[in-house]
Scaffold this motif. Structure first.
Motif, PDB file in Angstrom:
ATOM      1  N   ALA A 145       0.889  -1.235  -0.127  1.00 12.47           N
ATOM      2  CA  ALA A 145       0.015  -0.066  -0.032  1.00 12.47           C
ATOM      3  C   ALA A 145       0.832   1.263  -0.078  1.00 12.47           C
ATOM      4  CB  ALA A 145      -1.120   0.119   1.213  1.00 12.47           C
ATOM      5  N   LEU A 146       1.991   1.170   0.783  1.00 13.41           N
ATOM      6  CA  LEU A 146       2.948   2.419   0.834  1.00 13.41           C
ATOM      7  C   LEU A 146       3.548   2.737  -0.583  1.00 13.41           C
ATOM      8  CD1 LEU A 146       4.005   4.737   2.844  1.00 13.41           C
ATOM      9  CD2 LEU A 146       5.635   2.875   3.480  1.00 13.41           C
ATOM     10  N   ASP A 147       3.909   1.600  -1.176  1.00 12.91           N
ATOM     11  CA  ASP A 147       4.636   1.687  -2.512  1.00 12.91           C
ATOM     12  C   ASP A 147       3.474   2.263  -3.502  1.00 12.91           C
ATOM     13  OD1 ASP A 147       6.918   0.637  -1.430  1.00 12.91           O
ATOM     14  OD2 ASP A 147       6.761  -1.258  -2.389  1.00 12.91           O
ATOM     15  N   ARG A 148       2.286   1.813  -3.428  1.00 17.05           N
ATOM     16  CA  ARG A 148       1.344   2.008  -4.267  1.00 17.05           C
ATOM     17  C   ARG A 148       0.967   3.751  -4.147  1.00 17.05           C
ATOM     18  NH1 ARG A 148      -2.966  -0.715  -2.714  1.00 17.05           N
ATOM     19  NH2 ARG A 148      -3.607   1.025  -1.106  1.00 17.05           N
ATOM     20  N   ILE A 149       0.900   4.199  -3.049  1.00 17.09           N
ATOM     21  CA  ILE A 149       0.671   5.541  -2.606  1.00 17.09           C
ATOM     22  C   ILE A 149       1.705   6.435  -3.062  1.00 17.09           C
ATOM     23  CG2 ILE A 149       0.606   7.288  -0.757  1.00 17.09           C
ATOM     24  CD1 ILE A 149      -1.330   5.122   0.590  1.00 17.09           C
ATOM     25  N   ARG A 150       2.885   5.944  -2.803  1.00 16.88           N
ATOM     26  CA  ARG A 150       4.150   6.765  -3.218  1.00 16.88           C
ATOM     27  C   ARG A 150       4.308   6.910  -4.712  1.00 16.88           C
ATOM     28  NH1 ARG A 150       7.930   4.566   1.458  1.00 16.88           N
ATOM     29  NH2 ARG A 150       7.820   5.725   3.031  1.00 16.88           N
ATOM     30  N   LYS A 151       3.733   5.703  -5.655  1.00 14.95           N
ATOM     31  CA  LYS A 151       3.846   5.797  -7.211  1.00 14.95           C
ATOM     32  C   LYS A 151       2.826   7.101  -7.441  1.00 14.95           C
ATOM     33  CE  LYS A 151       5.387   1.378  -7.954  1.00 14.95           C
ATOM     34  NZ  LYS A 151       5.072  -0.035  -8.211  1.00 14.95           N
ATOM     35  N   LYS A 152       1.437   6.896  -6.645  1.00 17.29           N
ATOM     36  CA  LYS A 152       0.506   7.993  -6.889  1.00 17.29           C
ATOM     37  C   LYS A 152       0.856   9.198  -6.756  1.00 17.29           C
ATOM     38  CE  LYS A 152      -3.726   5.216  -5.880  1.00 17.29           C
ATOM     39  NZ  LYS A 152      -4.731   5.106  -5.203  1.00 17.29           N
ATOM     40  N   ILE A 153       1.769   9.678  -5.792  1.00 14.60           N
ATOM     41  CA  ILE A 153       2.338  10.987  -5.538  1.00 14.60           C
ATOM     42  C   ILE A 153       3.285  11.221  -6.414  1.00 14.60           C
ATOM     43  CG2 ILE A 153       3.825  12.213  -3.775  1.00 14.60           C
ATOM     44  CD1 ILE A 153       2.767  10.481  -1.348  1.00 14.60           C
ATOM     45  N   GLU A 161     -10.690   7.715  -4.263  1.00 16.72           N
ATOM     46  CA  GLU A 161     -10.910   6.380  -4.924  1.00 16.72           C
ATOM     47  C   GLU A 161     -12.419   6.098  -4.744  1.00 16.72           C
ATOM     48  OE1 GLU A 161      -8.454   3.412  -3.405  1.00 16.72           O
ATOM     49  OE2 GLU A 161      -6.568   4.182  -4.047  1.00 16.72           O
ATOM     50  N   ASP A 162     -12.941   5.305  -4.994  1.00 16.74           N
ATOM     51  CA  ASP A 162     -14.082   4.895  -4.751  1.00 16.74           C
ATOM     52  C   ASP A 162     -14.517   3.551  -3.886  1.00 16.74           C
ATOM     53  OD1 ASP A 162     -15.518   6.502  -6.780  1.00 16.74           O
ATOM     54  OD2 ASP A 162     -15.314   5.309  -8.329  1.00 16.74           O
ATOM     55  N   GLY A 163     -13.384   2.965  -3.622  1.00 19.64           N
ATOM     56  CA  GLY A 163     -13.693   1.972  -2.470  1.00 19.64           C
ATOM     57  C   GLY A 163     -12.225   1.485  -2.341  1.00 19.64           C
ATOM     58  N   ALA A 164     -12.110   0.325  -1.524  1.00 21.55           N
ATOM     59  CA  ALA A 164     -10.901  -0.227  -1.070  1.00 21.55           C
ATOM     60  C   ALA A 164     -10.311  -1.156  -2.469  1.00 21.55           C
ATOM     61  CB  ALA A 164     -11.059  -1.266   0.053  1.00 21.55           C
ATOM     62  N   THR A 165      -9.188  -1.207  -2.203  1.00 15.14           N
ATOM     63  CA  THR A 165      -8.490  -1.759  -3.395  1.00 15.14           C
ATOM     64  C   THR A 165      -7.762  -3.203  -2.871  1.00 15.14           C
ATOM     65  OG1 THR A 165      -6.554  -0.893  -2.938  1.00 15.14           O
ATOM     66  CG2 THR A 165      -7.848   0.084  -4.512  1.00 15.14           C
ATOM     67  N   GLY A 166      -8.428  -4.124  -3.474  1.00 13.65           N
ATOM     68  CA  GLY A 166      -7.685  -5.551  -3.323  1.00 13.65           C
ATOM     69  C   GLY A 166      -7.263  -5.805  -1.801  1.00 13.65           C
ATOM     70  N   ASP A 167      -5.885  -6.495  -1.987  1.00 11.24           N
ATOM     71  CA  ASP A 167      -5.304  -7.073  -0.737  1.00 11.24           C
ATOM     72  C   ASP A 167      -5.096  -5.839   0.288  1.00 11.24           C
ATOM     73  OD1 ASP A 167      -3.628  -9.449  -2.683  1.00 11.24           O
ATOM     74  OD2 ASP A 167      -5.597  -9.614  -1.821  1.00 11.24           O
ATOM     75  N   ASP A 168      -5.219  -4.748  -0.020  1.00 11.45           N
ATOM     76  CA  ASP A 168      -4.801  -3.677   0.913  1.00 11.45           C
ATOM     77  C   ASP A 168      -5.943  -3.290   1.769  1.00 11.45           C
ATOM     78  OD1 ASP A 168      -2.596  -2.237  -1.308  1.00 11.45           O
ATOM     79  OD2 ASP A 168      -1.965  -3.497   0.457  1.00 11.45           O
ATOM     80  N   SER A 169      -7.079  -4.081   1.775  1.00  8.24           N
ATOM     81  CA  SER A 169      -8.235  -3.709   2.651  1.00  8.24           C
ATOM     82  C   SER A 169      -7.847  -4.215   4.132  1.00  8.24           C
ATOM     83  CB  SER A 169      -9.574  -4.669   2.227  1.00  8.24           C
ATOM     84  OG  SER A 169      -9.269  -5.965   2.437  1.00  8.24           O
ATOM     85  N   PRO A 170      -8.060  -3.238   5.063  1.00 13.80           N
ATOM     86  CA  PRO A 170      -7.844  -3.483   6.617  1.00 13.80           C
ATOM     87  C   PRO A 170      -7.744  -4.906   6.968  1.00 13.80           C
ATOM     88  CG  PRO A 170      -9.026  -1.283   6.386  1.00 13.80           C
ATOM     89  CD  PRO A 170      -9.035  -2.217   4.997  1.00 13.80           C
ATOM     90  N   ALA A 171      -8.816  -5.801   6.566  1.00 10.66           N
ATOM     91  CA  ALA A 171      -8.863  -7.141   7.185  1.00 10.66           C
ATOM     92  C   ALA A 171      -8.223  -8.155   6.493  1.00 10.66           C
ATOM     93  CB  ALA A 171     -10.352  -7.462   7.123  1.00 10.66           C
ATOM     94  N   ALA A 172      -7.745  -7.694   5.403  1.00 11.73           N
ATOM     95  CA  ALA A 172      -6.846  -8.644   4.432  1.00 11.73           C
ATOM     96  C   ALA A 172      -5.311  -8.757   4.896  1.00 11.73           C
ATOM     97  CB  ALA A 172      -7.175  -8.570   3.143  1.00 11.73           C
ATOM     98  N   PRO A 173      -4.816  -9.689   4.796  1.00 11.90           N
ATOM     99  CA  PRO A 173      -3.195  -9.667   5.265  1.00 11.90           C
ATOM    100  C   PRO A 173      -2.590  -8.703   3.798  1.00 11.90           C
ATOM    101  CG  PRO A 173      -3.776 -12.073   4.549  1.00 11.90           C
ATOM    102  CD  PRO A 173      -5.073 -10.949   4.807  1.00 11.90           C
ATOM    103  N   SER A 174      -1.521  -8.173   4.121  1.00  8.66           N
ATOM    104  CA  SER A 174      -0.858  -7.651   3.087  1.00  8.66           C
ATOM    105  C   SER A 174       0.769  -8.229   2.905  1.00  8.66           C
ATOM    106  CB  SER A 174      -0.777  -6.083   3.176  1.00  8.66           C
ATOM    107  OG  SER A 174      -1.986  -5.232   3.197  1.00  8.66           O
ATOM    108  N   GLU A 175       1.289  -8.258   1.720  1.00  5.99           N
ATOM    109  CA  GLU A 175       2.534  -8.886   1.725  1.00  5.99           C
ATOM    110  C   GLU A 175       3.412  -7.740   1.834  1.00  5.99           C
ATOM    111  OE1 GLU A 175       2.464 -11.171  -1.798  1.00  5.99           O
ATOM    112  OE2 GLU A 175       0.986 -12.318  -1.462  1.00  5.99           O
ATOM    113  N   ASP A 176       4.560  -8.097   2.421  1.00  5.96           N
ATOM    114  CA  ASP A 176       5.818  -6.890   2.369  1.00  5.96           C
ATOM    115  C   ASP A 176       6.492  -6.902   0.985  1.00  5.96           C
ATOM    116  OD1 ASP A 176       6.094  -5.480   4.523  1.00  5.96           O
ATOM    117  OD2 ASP A 176       7.329  -7.186   5.588  1.00  5.96           O
TER     118      ASP A 176
END
Length: 176
Positions: A145-153, A161-176
């Motif tokens: 999520a941090l990398d995605r945001i930095r790319k957007k910046i 955004e209109d909603g949550a995106t894939g694996d970065d939703s708070p309840a879903a585990p994220s990968e490093d």
């Protein structure tokens, strides 16, 4: 949901300043019943007067409240609904008086992560980056999520955004 018949008794105990075990159960019931307005008001009072949860809960009131609000907010966020006003109120309280809340890093990271995702959804990318960086520093798995945001910046993309995106939703585990 109907309020149990013990509400009048709880009100009397509270007005008299008594610390009866029923008050701790009442706080738990309010959150379990999804009565967020009442739960937050009662939680604030409970924290101010030093109320303890019944022994079987094995946590302090601030930890219980923070974890309940986080779980509720994650569900709301994942359902593309607002986390306001309860999540922000709780997050502000935690930020303003961390010693009172005395939360472990993993729960603080959970808040920072969700604050970042909410900020991203609202197009506030610099704010999102700061929250997610703090979450990462506290051990949360938010690198994607941090990398995605930095790319957007970098691209100058600040559209909400209109909603949550894939694996970065708070309840879903994220990968490093």
């Amino acid at each position: 949901m109907r309020v149990p018949k013990s509400e009048a008794y709880v009100d009397r105990l509270r007005q008299q300043g008594q610390k009866h075990e029923l008050l701790g159960y009442w706080l738990v019931w309010l959150f379990d019943a999804g009565k967020m307005d009442e739960a937050m008001a009662f939680a604030e009072w409970a924290m101010q007067c030093g109320l303890k949860l019944p022994e079987r809960f094995q946590s302090a009131v601030p930890y219980f409240v923070a974890s309940q609000v986080a779980a509720w907010a994650e569900g709301e966020f994942n359902g593309n609904r607002s986390v306001e006003p309860y999540f922000t109120k709780c997050a502000l309280g935690i930020a303003e008086d961390p010693d009172c809340w005395n939360l472990p890093d993993d729960l603080t990271a959970r808040y920072s992560r969700l604050q970042g995702l909410v900020a991203e959804r609202g197009g506030r990318l610099e704010e999102a980056e700061a929250h997610l960086q703090r979450a990462l520093d506290l051990g949360a798995k938010v690198k994607t999520a941090l990398d995605r945001i930095r790319k957007k910046i970098e691209r100058g993309d600040t559209s909400p955004e209109d909603g949550a995106t894939g694996d970065d939703s708070p309840a879903a585990p994220s990968e490093d």
